[in-house]
Design a protein around this motif. Structure first.
Motif, PDB file in Angstrom:
ATOM      1  N   THR A   3       0.832  -1.316   0.041  1.00  0.00           N
ATOM      2  CA  THR A   3       0.009  -0.089  -0.089  1.00  0.00           C
ATOM      3  C   THR A   3       0.791   1.174   0.102  1.00  0.00           C
ATOM      4  O   THR A   3       0.744   2.186  -0.791  1.00  0.00           O
ATOM      5  CB  THR A   3      -1.022  -0.014   1.227  1.00  0.00           C
ATOM      6  N   LEU A   4       1.941   1.234   0.813  1.00  0.00           N
ATOM      7  CA  LEU A   4       2.783   2.402   0.834  1.00  0.00           C
ATOM      8  C   LEU A   4       3.671   2.659  -0.561  1.00  0.00           C
ATOM      9  O   LEU A   4       3.726   3.676  -0.892  1.00  0.00           O
ATOM     10  CB  LEU A   4       3.783   2.248   1.782  1.00  0.00           C
ATOM     11  N   ASP A   5       4.026   1.271  -0.997  1.00  0.00           N
ATOM     12  CA  ASP A   5       4.643   1.437  -2.393  1.00  0.00           C
ATOM     13  C   ASP A   5       3.560   2.240  -3.418  1.00  0.00           C
ATOM     14  O   ASP A   5       4.219   2.943  -4.507  1.00  0.00           O
ATOM     15  CB  ASP A   5       4.937   0.174  -3.038  1.00  0.00           C
ATOM     16  N   ARG A   6       2.183   1.881  -3.329  1.00  0.00           N
ATOM     17  CA  ARG A   6       1.414   2.453  -4.409  1.00  0.00           C
ATOM     18  C   ARG A   6       1.034   3.962  -4.223  1.00  0.00           C
ATOM     19  O   ARG A   6       0.776   4.610  -5.144  1.00  0.00           O
ATOM     20  CB  ARG A   6      -0.019   1.669  -3.918  1.00  0.00           C
ATOM     21  N   GLN A   8       3.608   6.034  -3.400  1.00  0.00           N
ATOM     22  CA  GLN A   8       4.954   6.800  -3.547  1.00  0.00           C
ATOM     23  C   GLN A   8       4.885   8.160  -4.574  1.00  0.00           C
ATOM     24  O   GLN A   8       5.323   8.824  -4.344  1.00  0.00           O
ATOM     25  CB  GLN A   8       6.202   5.909  -4.000  1.00  0.00           C
ATOM     26  N   PRO A   9       4.116   7.817  -5.617  1.00  0.00           N
ATOM     27  CA  PRO A   9       3.841   9.067  -6.575  1.00  0.00           C
ATOM     28  C   PRO A   9       3.148  10.128  -5.912  1.00  0.00           C
ATOM     29  O   PRO A   9       3.591  11.143  -6.078  1.00  0.00           O
ATOM     30  CB  PRO A   9       2.921   8.298  -7.652  1.00  0.00           C
ATOM     31  N   PHE A  10       2.310   9.941  -5.109  1.00  0.00           N
ATOM     32  CA  PHE A  10       1.777  11.033  -4.459  1.00  0.00           C
ATOM     33  C   PHE A  10       2.543  11.690  -3.225  1.00  0.00           C
ATOM     34  O   PHE A  10       2.411  12.940  -3.157  1.00  0.00           O
ATOM     35  CB  PHE A  10       0.327  10.389  -3.590  1.00  0.00           C
ATOM     36  N   ALA A  11       3.532  10.839  -2.746  1.00  0.00           N
ATOM     37  CA  ALA A  11       4.439  11.568  -1.820  1.00  0.00           C
ATOM     38  C   ALA A  11       5.330  12.406  -2.723  1.00  0.00           C
ATOM     39  O   ALA A  11       5.357  13.654  -2.210  1.00  0.00           O
ATOM     40  CB  ALA A  11       5.407  10.421  -1.062  1.00  0.00           C
ATOM     41  N   LEU A  12       5.818  11.979  -3.854  1.00  0.00           N
ATOM     42  CA  LEU A  12       6.699  12.951  -4.539  1.00  0.00           C
ATOM     43  C   LEU A  12       5.780  14.250  -4.866  1.00  0.00           C
ATOM     44  O   LEU A  12       6.327  15.356  -5.071  1.00  0.00           O
ATOM     45  CB  LEU A  12       7.138  12.357  -5.956  1.00  0.00           C
ATOM     46  N   PHE A  13       4.468  13.925  -5.390  1.00  0.00           N
ATOM     47  CA  PHE A  13       3.630  15.114  -5.532  1.00  0.00           C
ATOM     48  C   PHE A  13       3.441  16.191  -4.506  1.00  0.00           C
ATOM     49  O   PHE A  13       3.684  17.265  -4.693  1.00  0.00           O
ATOM     50  CB  PHE A  13       2.312  14.471  -5.978  1.00  0.00           C
ATOM     51  N   VAL A  14       3.537  15.562  -3.198  1.00  0.00           N
ATOM     52  CA  VAL A  14       3.301  16.465  -2.150  1.00  0.00           C
ATOM     53  C   VAL A  14       4.547  17.345  -1.910  1.00  0.00           C
ATOM     54  O   VAL A  14       4.482  18.267  -1.772  1.00  0.00           O
ATOM     55  CB  VAL A  14       2.827  15.611  -0.689  1.00  0.00           C
ATOM     56  N   LEU A  15       5.718  16.544  -2.032  1.00  0.00           N
ATOM     57  CA  LEU A  15       6.961  17.258  -1.744  1.00  0.00           C
ATOM     58  C   LEU A  15       7.083  18.221  -2.944  1.00  0.00           C
ATOM     59  O   LEU A  15       7.550  19.449  -2.503  1.00  0.00           O
ATOM     60  CB  LEU A  15       8.017  16.389  -1.975  1.00  0.00           C
ATOM     61  N   VAL A 128       4.268  13.312 -18.371  1.00  0.00           N
ATOM     62  CA  VAL A 128       3.293  13.355 -19.505  1.00  0.00           C
ATOM     63  C   VAL A 128       4.101  13.398 -20.878  1.00  0.00           C
ATOM     64  O   VAL A 128       3.728  12.844 -21.841  1.00  0.00           O
ATOM     65  CB  VAL A 128       2.324  14.621 -19.230  1.00  0.00           C
ATOM     66  N   ARG A 129       5.136  14.525 -20.736  1.00  0.00           N
ATOM     67  CA  ARG A 129       6.042  14.852 -22.000  1.00  0.00           C
ATOM     68  C   ARG A 129       6.952  13.690 -22.151  1.00  0.00           C
ATOM     69  O   ARG A 129       7.554  13.670 -23.166  1.00  0.00           O
ATOM     70  CB  ARG A 129       6.367  16.101 -21.696  1.00  0.00           C
ATOM     71  N   GLY A 130       7.243  12.731 -21.119  1.00  0.00           N
ATOM     72  CA  GLY A 130       8.179  11.897 -21.419  1.00  0.00           C
ATOM     73  C   GLY A 130       9.527  12.036 -21.119  1.00  0.00           C
ATOM     74  O   GLY A 130      10.347  11.345 -21.563  1.00  0.00           O
ATOM     75  N   GLY A 131       9.758  13.210 -20.470  1.00  0.00           N
ATOM     76  CA  GLY A 131      10.921  13.624 -20.016  1.00  0.00           C
ATOM     77  C   GLY A 131      11.314  13.169 -18.800  1.00  0.00           C
ATOM     78  O   GLY A 131      12.516  13.428 -18.281  1.00  0.00           O
ATOM     79  N   GLY A 132      10.628  12.538 -18.131  1.00  0.00           N
ATOM     80  CA  GLY A 132      11.007  12.104 -16.488  1.00  0.00           C
ATOM     81  C   GLY A 132      11.605  10.830 -16.667  1.00  0.00           C
ATOM     82  O   GLY A 132      11.330  10.039 -17.332  1.00  0.00           O
ATOM     83  N   GLY A 133      12.926  11.041 -15.886  1.00  0.00           N
ATOM     84  CA  GLY A 133      13.762   9.812 -16.117  1.00  0.00           C
ATOM     85  C   GLY A 133      14.119   9.187 -14.805  1.00  0.00           C
ATOM     86  O   GLY A 133      15.085   8.321 -14.491  1.00  0.00           O
ATOM     87  N   GLY A 134      13.071   9.490 -13.917  1.00  0.00           N
ATOM     88  CA  GLY A 134      13.374   9.171 -12.376  1.00  0.00           C
ATOM     89  C   GLY A 134      12.931   7.503 -12.249  1.00  0.00           C
ATOM     90  O   GLY A 134      12.374   7.075 -13.327  1.00  0.00           O
ATOM     91  N   LYS A 135      12.725   7.229 -11.084  1.00  0.00           N
ATOM     92  CA  LYS A 135      12.339   5.997 -10.646  1.00  0.00           C
ATOM     93  C   LYS A 135      10.995   5.701 -11.381  1.00  0.00           C
ATOM     94  O   LYS A 135       9.983   6.568 -11.194  1.00  0.00           O
ATOM     95  CB  LYS A 135      12.188   5.852  -9.260  1.00  0.00           C
ATOM     96  N   LYS A 136      10.917   4.597 -11.979  1.00  0.00           N
ATOM     97  CA  LYS A 136       9.667   4.236 -12.525  1.00  0.00           C
ATOM     98  C   LYS A 136       8.752   3.402 -11.612  1.00  0.00           C
ATOM     99  O   LYS A 136       9.422   2.542 -10.952  1.00  0.00           O
ATOM    100  CB  LYS A 136       9.761   3.255 -13.972  1.00  0.00           C
ATOM    101  N   PHE A 137       7.592   3.867 -11.207  1.00  0.00           N
ATOM    102  CA  PHE A 137       6.598   3.547 -10.417  1.00  0.00           C
ATOM    103  C   PHE A 137       5.741   2.305 -10.908  1.00  0.00           C
ATOM    104  O   PHE A 137       5.057   2.737 -11.998  1.00  0.00           O
ATOM    105  CB  PHE A 137       5.828   4.463  -9.690  1.00  0.00           C
ATOM    106  N   LYS A 138       5.643   1.231 -10.383  1.00  0.00           N
ATOM    107  CA  LYS A 138       4.766   0.227 -10.901  1.00  0.00           C
ATOM    108  C   LYS A 138       3.597   0.100 -10.023  1.00  0.00           C
ATOM    109  O   LYS A 138       3.629   0.326  -8.658  1.00  0.00           O
ATOM    110  CB  LYS A 138       5.628  -0.933 -10.984  1.00  0.00           C
ATOM    111  N   SER A 139       2.333  -0.034 -10.784  1.00  0.00           N
ATOM    112  CA  SER A 139       1.111  -0.217 -10.138  1.00  0.00           C
ATOM    113  C   SER A 139       1.112  -1.555  -9.940  1.00  0.00           C
ATOM    114  O   SER A 139       1.352  -2.642 -10.680  1.00  0.00           O
ATOM    115  CB  SER A 139       0.080   0.503 -10.834  1.00  0.00           C
ATOM    116  N   ALA A 140       0.561  -1.891  -8.697  1.00  0.00           N
ATOM    117  CA  ALA A 140       0.274  -3.175  -8.248  1.00  0.00           C
ATOM    118  C   ALA A 140      -0.789  -3.890  -8.683  1.00  0.00           C
ATOM    119  O   ALA A 140      -1.912  -3.170  -8.924  1.00  0.00           O
ATOM    120  CB  ALA A 140       0.278  -3.224  -6.720  1.00  0.00           C
TER     121      ALA A 140
END
Length: 140
Positions: A3-6, A8-15, A128-140
């Motif tokens: 659940t916490l792994d899922r 993670q994208p929201f955590a980066l959004f908040v930061l 969205v533009r495909g420029g993000g090169g960070g960690k790829k988050f996988k949905s469970a």
């Protein structure tokens, strides 16, 4: 833990939202009306006055870029440098917890530093533009 792994994208959004809003607020007064004063402040610190323009741009426009997640790594790098210089030239003498100490800019710099390496995450224009090169988050 899945659940916490899922979330993670929201955590980066908040930061990003927190850092972006704070940096925009700090840069706004410099860009719109206080640039002359900021140039003088930067000169009084023994730095060239033209660095005030870079500082104001990094804070305001870098904050906008971080907020929307566009060119996040570049903006986060600029903000990290801006905050490191602010800590070094302005806040260091007050100590970590003193009046005008460097605990707040240090926390912001740590967030910006993390965004350099983690990127904006999937809830961002970089993704969205495909420029993000960070960690790829996988949905469970």
């Amino acid at each position: 833990m899945r659940t916490l792994d899922r979330v993670q994208p929201f955590a980066l959004f908040v930061l990003r939202i927190v850092l972006g809003v704070i940096m925009i607020a700090h840069g706004y007064g410099k860009i719109f009306g206080g640039l002359t004063h900021h140039v003088e402040l930067v000169r009084s610190l023994g730095l060239p006055g033209w660095l005030a323009y870079l500082s104001a741009i990094a804070e305001f426009f870098g904050g906008i870029a971080i907020l929307i997640g566009l060119f996040t790594r570049f903006a986060a790098f600029a903000v990290t440098i801006d905050l490191a210089v602010a800590i070094w030239k302005v806040d260091w003498k007050s100590g970590l917890l003193g009046d005008h100490g460097f605990q707040f800019p240090l926390a912001l710099a740590a967030i910006a530093f993390a965004l350099i390496f983690f990127d904006a995450g999937p809830i961002a224009l970089d993704h969205v533009r495909g420029g993000g090169g960070g960690k790829k988050f996988k949905s469970a």
